[in-house]
Design a protein around this motif. Sequence first.
Motif, PDB file in Angstrom:
ATOM      1  N   PRO A   1       0.794  -1.227   0.000  1.00 41.62           N
ATOM      2  CA  PRO A   1       0.000   0.000   0.000  1.00 41.62           C
ATOM      3  C   PRO A   1       0.831   1.284   0.000  1.00 41.62           C
ATOM      4  N   GLY A   2       2.098   1.218   0.168  1.00 36.57           N
ATOM      5  CA  GLY A   2       2.955   2.395   0.239  1.00 36.57           C
ATOM      6  C   GLY A   2       3.556   2.502   1.627  1.00 36.57           C
ATOM      7  N   PRO A   3       4.725   3.112   1.738  1.00 34.27           N
ATOM      8  CA  PRO A   3       5.415   3.127   3.027  1.00 34.27           C
ATOM      9  C   PRO A   3       4.683   3.892   4.127  1.00 34.27           C
ATOM     10  N   LEU A   4       4.050   4.999   3.801  1.00 36.00           N
ATOM     11  CA  LEU A   4       3.344   5.747   4.842  1.00 36.00           C
ATOM     12  C   LEU A   4       2.125   4.986   5.352  1.00 36.00           C
ATOM     13  N   ILE A   5       1.334   4.444   4.451  1.00 38.74           N
ATOM     14  CA  ILE A   5       0.149   3.694   4.870  1.00 38.74           C
ATOM     15  C   ILE A   5       0.567   2.470   5.665  1.00 38.74           C
ATOM     16  N   THR A   6       1.600   1.782   5.210  1.00 38.65           N
ATOM     17  CA  THR A   6       2.091   0.607   5.923  1.00 38.65           C
ATOM     18  C   THR A   6       2.518   0.971   7.338  1.00 38.65           C
TER      19      THR A   6
END
Length: 160
Positions: free
Chosen positions: A124-129
């Motif tokens: 999902p992307g590093p920030l969402i993760t």
Amino acid sequence: MPEATRRDRVFLVVVDDSPERHIALRYACLRVRASGGRVALLRVVEPPEMTEWAGVGALLEEERREEAEKLLSGLAAEVQEITGGMPILLIREGDPRDELLALLEEDPRISILVLAASASGSAPGPLITALTGRYGARLRVPMTIIPAGLGEEDMQRVTL
């Protein structure tokens, strides 16, 4: 909802280099247009790597900041066109995740964090993760995750 509360609500969009940022920005703008509030745009610039010459490092830092200002200025015009109001523009230097979390802790104006999921179908992307995992307990505001494949018609429907 009282009118003052609606006006005070701030939707924060992280302005990174991903193609999904346009989806998050559009969603935040449409929500503000439909229900009031403001959009805030956060651009985090990573500090230049250590260099032996201080002047070169300072020049690189200045160039990155100017690029961030130019990018946010262009997006601000887009936000104003959709919402009728100017966004809050924020530039910070450091690690994107750490700076986002620090901003959320420091700025009580921010009411909602808006991110978009990766369109690639992978992670999902590093920030969402990070924010749905290990760092989720540090969030003090709700986070809205917009599906990358959300079409314009659906976007209009869910932002009413």
